[in-house]
Design an enzyme around this catalytic site. Structure first.
Site, short mmCIF file in Angstrom:
data_model
loop_
_atom_site.label_atom_id
_atom_site.label_comp_id
_atom_site.label_asym_id
_atom_site.label_seq_id
_atom_site.Cartn_x
_atom_site.Cartn_y
_atom_site.Cartn_z
CB CYS A 139 -0.62 0.26 1.27
SG CYS A 139 -0.19 -0.63 2.77
CG HIS A 219 -0.47 3.91 5.66
ND1 HIS A 219 -0.27 3.43 6.63
CD2 HIS A 219 -0.31 2.56 4.12
CE1 HIS A 219 0.02 1.72 6.71
NE2 HIS A 219 -0.73 1.43 5.67
P1 NAD Z 1 -5.33 -10.57 6.70
O1 NAD Z 1 -4.58 -10.99 7.46
O2 NAD Z 1 -6.77 -9.81 6.23
O3 NAD Z 1 -6.06 -11.68 5.05
C1 NAD Z 1 -5.29 -12.61 4.65
C2 NAD Z 1 -6.19 -13.95 4.30
O4 NAD Z 1 -6.06 -15.28 3.86
C3 NAD Z 1 -6.86 -14.55 5.74
O5 NAD Z 1 -8.21 -14.71 5.66
C4 NAD Z 1 -6.93 -15.75 6.17
O6 NAD Z 1 -7.43 -16.44 6.95
C5 NAD Z 1 -5.73 -16.41 5.18
N1 NAD Z 1 -4.53 -17.53 4.98
C6 NAD Z 1 -4.17 -17.94 5.59
N2 NAD Z 1 -3.46 -19.20 5.50
C7 NAD Z 1 -3.90 -19.42 4.05
C8 NAD Z 1 -3.59 -20.31 3.65
N3 NAD Z 1 -2.55 -21.12 3.70
N4 NAD Z 1 -3.98 -21.20 2.57
C9 NAD Z 1 -5.60 -19.62 2.16
N5 NAD Z 1 -5.23 -18.50 3.14
C10 NAD Z 1 -4.86 -18.42 3.81
O7 NAD Z 1 -4.40 -10.34 4.81
P2 NAD Z 1 -4.00 -8.82 4.36
O8 NAD Z 1 -4.34 -8.10 5.11
O9 NAD Z 1 -5.47 -8.71 3.26
O10 NAD Z 1 -2.56 -8.59 3.54
C11 NAD Z 1 -2.20 -9.54 2.75
C12 NAD Z 1 -1.14 -9.38 1.80
O11 NAD Z 1 -1.71 -8.07 1.05
C13 NAD Z 1 -0.01 -9.37 2.70
O12 NAD Z 1 0.87 -9.61 1.48
C14 NAD Z 1 0.03 -8.04 2.83
O13 NAD Z 1 1.21 -7.78 3.02
C15 NAD Z 1 -0.17 -7.27 1.78
N6 NAD Z 1 -1.33 -6.20 2.16
C16 NAD Z 1 -2.14 -5.65 2.89
C17 NAD Z 1 -2.95 -4.51 2.96
C18 NAD Z 1 -3.14 -3.68 4.44
O14 NAD Z 1 -3.24 -3.23 4.60
N7 NAD Z 1 -3.96 -5.13 4.88
C19 NAD Z 1 -2.33 -3.71 2.18
C20 NAD Z 1 -1.35 -4.00 1.07
C21 NAD Z 1 -1.04 -4.92 1.17
#
Ligand code: NAD
Length: 337
Positions: A139, A219
């Site tokens: 992000c 942010h």
């Molecule tokens: P999150 O924890 O909200 O979602 C992750 C999901 O994956 C959860 O539903 C979890 O249950 C699921 N999961 C866990 N293990 C799994 C598996 N083995 N198989 C299938 N599903 C599984 O995380 P998020 O915030 O959505 O982040 C995901 C990615 O996006 C990360 O790389 C993060 O750095 C990136 N990201 C996050 C944000 C943010 O602000 N939240 C912003 C940009 C990028």
């Protein structure tokens, strides 16, 4: 139609799934869930197909969710997998995507070598066309790259110095902190954001510093961008106002904070209060000779969603995507209101 599946239905995954449903040339195969929690229940009620690990099928059936198959079967049915699993998990899944020969996208929490390149639509869409594995940058990096590549159209960017004030957690992450501290992230310089920008703009001289702040809304970045030649504030403002995915927050709106930006998203009826556009405070745009200063807010939960949709098209070999994504998702340019 490009058959898209979402592996990891959390903050990012659920938004990418919804955005996929809005695309004229994409079809959502389904989403993968590992536990039958409220997010899985809502997705199932909304008619999405839920794919689960083989050993978890009974757990889902017990919770009233009829799985459509295993995660393996979902990948088999897909043309492209958007992996939005937690940091590091995507790299593990990559072995399966490669084995099955499926193009896949990874998120910014993965190491930069998980994909063939780091992706930021406004900076390097064309370079990504035809690649099989892309990492959509985080992000913070997405916001910085959108801003830098936009200013670069007025005059070549020579040097960037930036401060990142990071939200401590997403709104649903009630166990994360800090709740009353400002935490250097880290105290050493540069923070990883500069290095991540360099995975896309390899030769850019950029240094960032970051602090985690006890907020979960957005942010905020403070950028100082040095250009090759002198420019005027009007030139910068004009370029920003004409670039979709960046919006300008005028002083006359009375908006002085991220709290009011979220309230504005609610008032505008934005889904989930999402604001995928970089929100630049108009009065913060200041130009002195070759230097451009600006402050902007970044809605971490939604900013990378349009880039994920563009990345789906890039790995599908489609040469144009950004306008289609903007139109289908209602992404704006110009003044925020
Ligand atoms: P999150 O924890 O909200 O979602 C992750 C999901 O994956 C959860 O539903 C979890 O249950 C699921 N999961 C866990 N293990 C799994 C598996 N083995 N198989 C299938 N599903 C599984 O995380 P998020 O915030 O959505 O982040 C995901 C990615 O996006 C990360 O790389 C993060 O750095 C990136 N990201 C996050 C944000 C943010 O602000 N939240 C912003 C940009 C990028």
């Amino acid at each position: 139609m490009i058959k898209v599946s979402v592996n990891g239905y959390g903050t990012i995954g659920k938004r990418v799934a919804d955005a996929t449903l809005k695309q004229p040339d994409m079809e959502l195969v389904g989403v993968a869930k590992t536990s039958p929690n409220y997010e899985a229940m809502v997705a199932f009620k909304r008619g999405m197909r839920i794919f689960v690990p083989k050993e978890s099928k009974d757990k889902f059936i017990g919770a009233g969710i009829e799985p459509s198959g295993t995660i393996d079967e979902m990948i088999d049915e897909s043309d492209v997998v958007v992996d939005a699993t937690p940091n590091g998990v995507g790299a593990e899944y990559k072995k399966i995507y490669v084995e099955k020969g499926k193009p896949a996208l990874f998120q910014g929490g993965e190491k930069s070598n998980v994909g063939e390149m780091s992706f930021s639509a406004l900076c390097n869409y064309h370079e990504a066309v035809g690649k099989k594995y892309l990492r959509v940058v985080s992000c913070n990096t997405t916001a910085m790259l959108r801003s830098i590549c936009t200013v670069n159209k007025v005059s070549q960017v020579k040097k960037v110095r930036g401060t990142v004030i990071r939200r401590a957690a997403d709104p649903k992450e009630y166990k994360k902190g800090p709740i009353n501290a400002l935490v250097p992230d880290p105290a050493s310089v540069p923070s990883h954001h500069a290095k991540d920008v360099n995975t896309v703009l390899k030769d850019l001289d950029i240094i960032t510093m970051a602090v985690i702040s006890p907020t979960n809304l957005m942010h905020m970045h403070l950028l100082d961008i040095e250009l090759e030649k002198e420019v005027t504030r009007e030139e910068i403002l004009k370029q920003v106002l004409s670039t979709p995915r960046l919006v300008v927050v005028p002083g006359k709106t009375g908006i002085n904070s991220t709290a009011e930006l979220v309230e504005l998203a609610r008032d505008l009826g934005r889904e989930r209060n999402d604001m995928p556009e970089v929100m630049i405070f108009e009065d913060s745009i200041y130009v002195k000779g070759k230097e451009v200063f600006m402050m902007y807010a970044v809605h971490q939960e939604s900013i990378v969603v349009p880039e994920n949709i563009d990345a789906v098209r890039a790995v599908s070999g489609i040469r144009e995507s950004i306008d289609v994504t903007n139109t289908s998702m209602g992404i704006r340019k110009g003044y925020i209101i």
